[in-house]
Design an enzyme around this catalytic site. Structure first.
Site, PDB file in Angstrom:
ATOM      1  N   GLU A   1      59.604 -24.010   7.626  1.00 34.18           N
ATOM      2  CA  GLU A   1      60.466 -23.015   6.970  1.00 34.18           C
ATOM      3  C   GLU A   1      61.542 -22.455   7.905  1.00 34.18           C
ATOM      4  OE1 GLU A   1      58.154 -20.003   4.959  1.00 34.18           O
ATOM      5  OE2 GLU A   1      57.860 -21.298   3.241  1.00 34.18           O
TER       6      GLU A   1
ATOM      7  N   GLU B   1      54.097 -26.297  -0.380  1.00 37.18           N
ATOM      8  CA  GLU B   1      53.109 -25.213  -0.453  1.00 37.18           C
ATOM      9  C   GLU B   1      53.180 -24.617  -1.857  1.00 37.18           C
ATOM     10  OE1 GLU B   1      53.793 -22.329   2.650  1.00 37.18           O
ATOM     11  OE2 GLU B   1      54.009 -23.871   4.187  1.00 37.18           O
TER      12      GLU B   1
HETATM   13  C1  GAL Z   1      54.994 -19.760   3.855  1.00 42.54           C
HETATM   14  C2  GAL Z   1      54.663 -20.369   5.200  1.00 42.54           C
HETATM   15  C3  GAL Z   1      53.176 -20.550   5.380  1.00 42.54           C
HETATM   16  C4  GAL Z   1      52.446 -19.301   4.965  1.00 42.54           C
HETATM   17  C5  GAL Z   1      52.779 -19.003   3.532  1.00 42.54           C
HETATM   18  C6  GAL Z   1      52.055 -17.807   2.969  1.00 42.54           C
HETATM   19  O1  GAL Z   1      56.209 -19.083   3.906  1.00 42.54           O
HETATM   20  O2  GAL Z   1      55.288 -21.619   5.343  1.00 42.54           O
HETATM   21  O3  GAL Z   1      52.905 -20.832   6.736  1.00 42.54           O
HETATM   22  O4  GAL Z   1      52.814 -18.250   5.788  1.00 42.54           O
HETATM   23  O5  GAL Z   1      54.162 -18.749   3.431  1.00 42.54           O
HETATM   24  O6  GAL Z   1      52.399 -17.575   1.627  1.00 42.54           O
END
Ligand code: GAL
Length: 643
Positions: free
Chosen positions: A142, A315
């Site tokens: 990110e 994610e």
């Molecule tokens: C994203 C990040 C992850 C984790 C996640 C939590 O922004 O890539 O490592 O922090 O959020 O929602």
């Protein structure tokens, strides 16, 4: 489409790994992302590597049949590295160094950190680049998260000066381009130019825009350095990066040119809570489902970033998160819905964040597919169900082209640099137009300003303050309907008002001039027939008879052949009227949808998603041939039919 999960073997006792891997496969997962935050365990001290644990983790996951997406660990430089090179940290706009103790504390422009990043990437790639289980690499994690794409460090200042010298060639040209005669801002040489922070009042917008372009280019070159190393050391593997939601600090189209697949991190409930666009009523109504257009907007945006349209969700929110102001639980069914929604928009992979909720550190309140005690959380059951459903659907193929929405990161920087009204946010305008198209049941591709427009029936440009000649020519040659939004063509590339007044070069498409603009505080609104203009209004001079007028007779929509210009910030009613008319002219069928429902065509299938709290009856829309669900769609559910 396949399913995966983000996993951190370094955070769990080794004797659990094999059981975790077995359960992942049993749940229907094929991919696992690891490694992106593990630098301190891979290299606990300068030059001392401990590969043993990661070798064993990779072997365990491989033996279970999982495919590995390996992250490079550069988002989390370890403590010893910061101690060795204290000036590698990013500096915020107030001139404060960002300290160790969380993540993303590095400065993209620091040559020493760049060398260290290349060194660790080379080491990881040499170790696992040809491992049969490793199918893809994620660069870093990110870019820009926690407001880190822009750093006001000394290293960045030096880089900026070099960048300016290449762009403007001599200091006289820079002074002229920026208009530095104003307020005696002339610079004697490139070496005397600083980043545009800590000035008494606002810095010169031309200075800021060049700084934003430079900062974005730094992200691009940082990523490219990793991609080049990975491509050489790990042939045949996909190189990906995970982008964020509602985030425009760097040019994602430019970063994506060095990737095989664009991926993004989808947290619909967190984004609903944090994004200022949504009203309090919407935040409440969709608190457990997410607004119906949040995930889809980003699916369509990132599909347009990637080469050949390849994209993943890296994610996916699996339950409540920890980082928004309020963090409710999704309605049961939403993890399944979000997964099928990604499929409908053409994803190759959806990967959940994360496997097991961590009982320690910053994200201990962030759910996973498993609870901290390893029992299944709600999401786990939904994933097992949806894995079977996806296999049964067997959807393949892309939907036909319909509407292209042109999205420009530079446009976002122009709005931020000189908003002229506090609520003039480009991404909100783009989202509002996207949402209006989707409410009519239209499929949208969000494309880069340099993308081909061939095959589309309609092109929507929410706003393009700096209209380059290539796009003007492509729009002039485009054989379909065009909408140009407010502020289009209102600036030159050096952030000045064009000699001919806005819309500058876009006057080649529609004969009008914007002679005055005004921003409107809440309550200072202008009524038209069934719609209201708030935030922004342009005063237009033209011989064209306005297609849509305010009650006082001023035009807000002008049409010339197939091209329309929108001279105001539109509300939902105006957009509905405008896009219904344009879709009619373009022979695109629109659908009278219940407000909480969205449709998406995928190959020969039509998907309907219900984001509302009540069941909806779609029997007037859904074909007789349902392959999933029924025409009566419960809340947080999906119906799919052959179309
Ligand atoms: C994203 C990040 C992850 C984790 C996640 C939590 O922004 O890539 O490592 O922090 O959020 O929602």
């Amino acid at each position: 489409m396949q399913l995966g999960v983000c996993y951190y073997p370094e955070q769990w006792p080794e004797d659990r790994w094999a059981d975790d891997a077995r359960r992942m496969v049993a749940m229907g997962l094929s991919h696992v992302r690891i490694g992106e935050f593990a630098w301190s365990r891979i290299e606990p001290a300068d030059g001392q590597f401990d590969w043993g644990w990661l070798d064993r983790a990779v072997a365990v996951l491989h033996e279970a049949g999982l495919k590995i997406v390996m992250g490079t660990p550069t988002a989390t430089p370890p403590r010893w590295l910061v101690a060795k090179m204290p000036d590698m940290v990013a500096v915020d706009a107030d001139g404060r160094p960002r300290k160790f103790g969380s993540r993303r504390h590095y400065c993209f422009s620091h040559p020493g950190y760049r060398a260290e990043a290349a060194r660790i990437v080379r080491a990881v790639a040499a170790r696992y680049g040809t491992h049969p289980a490793v199918v893809a690499w994620q660069t870093d994690n990110e870019y820009g998260c926690h407001d880190t794409a822009i750093s006001y460090s000394d290293a960045a200042a030096s880089g900026f000066r070099r960048w300016l010298a290449v762009r403007h060639r001599n200091i006289g040209a820079l002074n002229a381009a920026w208009g530095n005669v104003f307020w005696s801002m002339d610079y004697p040489g490139f070496d005397s130019i600083d980043p545009p922070n800590l000035t008494v009042t606002e810095p010169n917008p031309a200075h800021v825009l060049d700084w934003r372009r430079f900062s974005s280019d730094e992200v691009v070159s940082f990523n490219r350095a990793q991609a080049d190393i990975l491509r050489a050391a790990s042939p045949g593997r996909d190189i990906v990066h995970n982008f964020m939601g509602f985030f425009t600090q760097f040019d994602h189209h430019a970063v994506s040119r060095d990737l095989d697949v664009a991926t993004w991190d989808s947290y619909p409930l967190g984004f609903l809570e944090q994004f200022p666009y949504f009203t309090a009523d919407e935040k409440l109504r969709y608190a457990r489902t997410g607004h119906p257009d949040i995930a889809a907007f980003h699916h369509d945006l990132y599909r347009g970033c990637a080469k050949g349209g390849r994209w993943w969700v890296m994610e996916q929110q699996p339950g409540p998160v920890n980082w928004a102001r309020y963090n409710p639980a999704p309605l049961p069914g939403m993890v399944r819905l979000w997964t099928l929604e990604a499929l409908a928009h053409g994803a190759e992979l959806v990967s959940y964040f994360r496997w097991r909720q961590a009982p320690f550190a910053q994200e201990q309140m962030h759910s996973g597919l498993l609870r901290p005690d390893s029992s299944d959380d709600v999401g786990a059951g939904e994933v097992a169900t949806v894995a079977r459903e996806i296999a049964a659907l067997g959807a393949t193929g892309a939907p036909p082209k319909s509407v292209a929405l042109v999205f420009s990161y530079e446009a976002s920087w122009v709005f931020e640099t000189q908003p002229q009204g506090v609520d003039m946010r480009y991404i909100e305008l783009a989202f509002a137009l996207y949402s209006a198209l989707r409410r009519l049941g239209l499929d949208v591709d969000i494309v880069a300003p340099d993308a081909s427009l061939d095959g589309y029936a309609m092109v929507v440009v929410p706003s393009l303050p700096i209209a380059d000649t290539g796009l003007v020519e492509r729009l002039a040659a485009f054989d379909g309907l065009v909408l140009l939004g407010p502020r289009s063509g209102s600036k030159t590339r050096d952030f000045a008002i064009p000699d001919t007044l806005p819309p500058g070069p876009l006057r080649a498409l529609i004969p009008l001039r914007v002679v005055r603009v005004e921003s409107l505080r809440p309550g200072l609104e202008h009524k038209g027939d069934g719609f209201t203009v708030a935030r922004w209004l342009e005063h237009v001079e033209s011989d064209l008879v306005p297609e849509v007028k305010l009650d006082d007779g001023r035009g807000v929509v002008f049409a010339h052949g197939a091209v329309r210009y929108l001279a105001a910030w539109p509300d939902a009613a105006l957009l509905d009227r405008l896009f219904t008319a344009m879709a009619g002219e373009a022979a695109l069928p629109v659908v009278d949808l219940p407000p909480d429902v969205r449709l998406r065509r995928h190959s020969n299938l039509r998907f309907a998603f219900n984001f509302g709290p009540e069941a909806v009856d779609l029997s007037s829309i859904a074909g007789a041939d349902c392959v999933l669900g029924t025409p009566l769609v419960p809340p947080a559910s999906v119906t799919v039919w052959r179309d």
